[in-house]
Design an enzyme around this catalytic site. Sequence first.
Site, mmCIF file in Angstrom:
data_model
loop_
_atom_site.group_PDB
_atom_site.id
_atom_site.type_symbol
_atom_site.label_atom_id
_atom_site.label_comp_id
_atom_site.label_asym_id
_atom_site.label_seq_id
_atom_site.Cartn_x
_atom_site.Cartn_y
_atom_site.Cartn_z
ATOM 1 N N ARG A 214 6.060 2.801 18.504
ATOM 2 C CA ARG A 214 6.314 2.804 16.761
ATOM 3 C C ARG A 214 5.950 2.091 16.216
ATOM 4 O O ARG A 214 5.707 2.251 14.642
ATOM 5 C CB ARG A 214 7.791 1.296 17.220
ATOM 6 C CG ARG A 214 9.360 1.565 17.959
ATOM 7 C CD ARG A 214 9.702 0.395 18.548
ATOM 8 N NE ARG A 214 11.030 0.484 19.587
ATOM 9 C CZ ARG A 214 12.356 0.156 19.312
ATOM 10 N NH1 ARG A 214 12.603 0.188 18.228
ATOM 11 N NH2 ARG A 214 13.137 1.121 19.584
ATOM 12 N N TYR B 249 0.892 -0.900 -0.028
ATOM 13 C CA TYR B 249 0.632 0.205 0.004
ATOM 14 C C TYR B 249 0.808 0.939 0.207
ATOM 15 O O TYR B 249 0.185 2.678 -0.845
ATOM 16 C CB TYR B 249 -1.003 -0.212 0.746
ATOM 17 C CG TYR B 249 -1.774 -0.982 1.170
ATOM 18 C CD1 TYR B 249 -2.664 -1.446 -0.367
ATOM 19 C CD2 TYR B 249 -2.562 -2.205 2.467
ATOM 20 C CE1 TYR B 249 -3.496 -2.332 0.036
ATOM 21 C CE2 TYR B 249 -3.387 -3.566 2.374
ATOM 22 C CZ TYR B 249 -3.698 -3.496 1.114
ATOM 23 O OH TYR B 249 -4.824 -4.143 1.087
ATOM 24 N N HIS C 195 -30.739 11.455 4.704
ATOM 25 C CA HIS C 195 -30.954 9.756 5.638
ATOM 26 C C HIS C 195 -31.059 8.864 4.675
ATOM 27 O O HIS C 195 -31.441 7.924 4.424
ATOM 28 C CB HIS C 195 -33.093 10.106 6.170
ATOM 29 C CG HIS C 195 -32.979 11.634 6.697
ATOM 30 N ND1 HIS C 195 -32.302 11.339 8.518
ATOM 31 C CD2 HIS C 195 -33.616 12.525 6.527
ATOM 32 C CE1 HIS C 195 -32.786 12.426 8.830
ATOM 33 N NE2 HIS C 195 -33.609 13.601 7.498
ATOM 34 N N HIS D 244 20.053 -2.331 24.652
ATOM 35 C CA HIS D 244 19.587 -0.567 24.891
ATOM 36 C C HIS D 244 20.367 -0.360 23.555
ATOM 37 O O HIS D 244 20.889 0.018 22.690
ATOM 38 C CB HIS D 244 21.072 -0.288 25.859
ATOM 39 C CG HIS D 244 20.329 1.945 26.450
ATOM 40 N ND1 HIS D 244 20.619 2.199 25.360
ATOM 41 C CD2 HIS D 244 19.691 2.098 27.439
ATOM 42 C CE1 HIS D 244 19.520 3.503 25.511
ATOM 43 N NE2 HIS D 244 19.155 3.371 27.032
ATOM 44 N N ASP D 245 18.596 0.205 22.510
ATOM 45 C CA ASP D 245 18.840 0.050 21.396
ATOM 46 C C ASP D 245 20.336 1.454 21.308
ATOM 47 O O ASP D 245 21.384 1.393 20.056
ATOM 48 C CB ASP D 245 18.312 0.782 20.342
ATOM 49 C CG ASP D 245 17.445 1.654 20.874
ATOM 50 O OD1 ASP D 245 17.439 2.041 22.319
ATOM 51 O OD2 ASP D 245 16.242 2.017 20.529
ATOM 52 N N SER E 134 -14.826 -10.199 -9.616
ATOM 53 C CA SER E 134 -15.325 -11.545 -8.650
ATOM 54 C C SER E 134 -15.014 -12.174 -9.246
ATOM 55 O O SER E 134 -15.139 -12.817 -10.790
ATOM 56 C CB SER E 134 -16.743 -11.162 -8.675
ATOM 57 O OG SER E 134 -17.622 -12.706 -7.607
#
Length: 483
Positions: free
Chosen positions: A335, A18, A156, A83-84, A286
């Site tokens: 994240r 996407y 409506h 620890h990143d 379809s």
Amino acid sequence: MAGTSDYEGYKSPLSTRYASKEMQFLFSDQNKFSTWRQLWVWLAKAERTLGLEISEAQITEMEQQIKNIDFEAAAAEERLTRHDVMAHVHVFAKQCPKAAPVIHLGATSCYVGDNTDLIVLRDALQLLLPRVASVILCLKQFAETYKSLPTLGFTHLQPAQLTTVGKRACLWIQDLLMDERALRRCLEDLRFRGVKGTTGTQASFLQLFNGDGGKVKELDLLVTKLAGFSKPYGVTGQTYSRKVDVEIVATLSSLGTTIHKMCSDLRILASRKEMEEPFESTQIGSSAMAYKRNPMRSERCCALARHLITLFNNAANTHATQWLERTLDDSANRRLTLSEAFLSADAALLTLLNISQGMVVYNKVIERHIAQELPFMSTENIIMAMVKAGGDRQECHEKIRVLSQEAGAQVKQFGKDNDLVERVRNDAYFAPILGHLDEILNPRTFTGRASDQVVEFIAEEVEPVLARYSDSLKNVKSVQLLI
């Protein structure tokens, strides 16, 4: 050739199906960690400018390694350190032995983490805004083309007074203009975390500069300017306030409501065969019903928009539960939320642009639907014309009431077309106005100022917004969906 293992792990459809490559790059590891390194370079440059003993050679060494990231080494370090940021500090230091002593000098993890997030948010907003403008441009052109084409209005979800196809498109545009304004405000309001230290007090930097608060403040401003921001947030905890995320994700979620509403309208109109989104010559609607032309683009927009709308709750709840100067339970959530919000918005806008570039209107179907309903809507006009011709209002009203009930029975009980007009033509009572009946029943006389409203709305409200994006709109390319 891809191996089987390439298909055995989860991959987000936002990246495989996407979202654009541009938006995916902004949230990529390459962009994230090279921005961390750029931030360390900016910090060193600003500290050197203000008198710390950092050499030009050390800065040059760091600059040469900004994009040369050893991801495997960093992952191995993170497994050890849990620890990143420190994992990447260690790997960067090994690549820059001269600069190792000054990398991350005085900073906390949020110096790179939060500031990088703010840079990415800024760049992502800058990417989305021209996309919104491109959709507005396409819809503006569509509205101009069909500004005078009468169509049934609906309230409506029931047939109501006539409007025009172009006027309806302006309702979609108006929502998008509000989204453009909100996104632009988010961008204009966005600031930099800057150089604030572990709890936002700048204590570590005050030590580096021997208690010179003026230099610490100047350091904050220097790094902010190097990052391309006009000003930093005046106060922070360890992080910038997650209220910023709330505002941005709320704006993206609001954009989602606009997209969902417009594409729901298109799906309804497609079911009535009045309008269609683009449908390619080789497209299959379809697997079983070969004749179908399903509105899959509009359905995709609604699906992505619905996911986007739900992300607001994550951002809101994350901010609500940030205790005191900060807690780390925001990390994993952000994240997911920030990246998915922008990727979903990007994907939905690209699909919407594809739709807007190729919408098809079926005039004859619209005319037929009007013909089925207009006789009932025109009864008041017929009564007024008869009164002007010397008729009695009450007597005419009764005549019309009886004929309308008879015509309604033909439609509802027997599934026939509305024959009220023929009943009027065949009733001698209405002889005084029969010569003008076609004029009385002309659909264009029932659309009020719709056409004028389109022209005025575009001139007064749409064009000024599009003018902001004149450069990016010069060459709006035809969007081809990946899948």
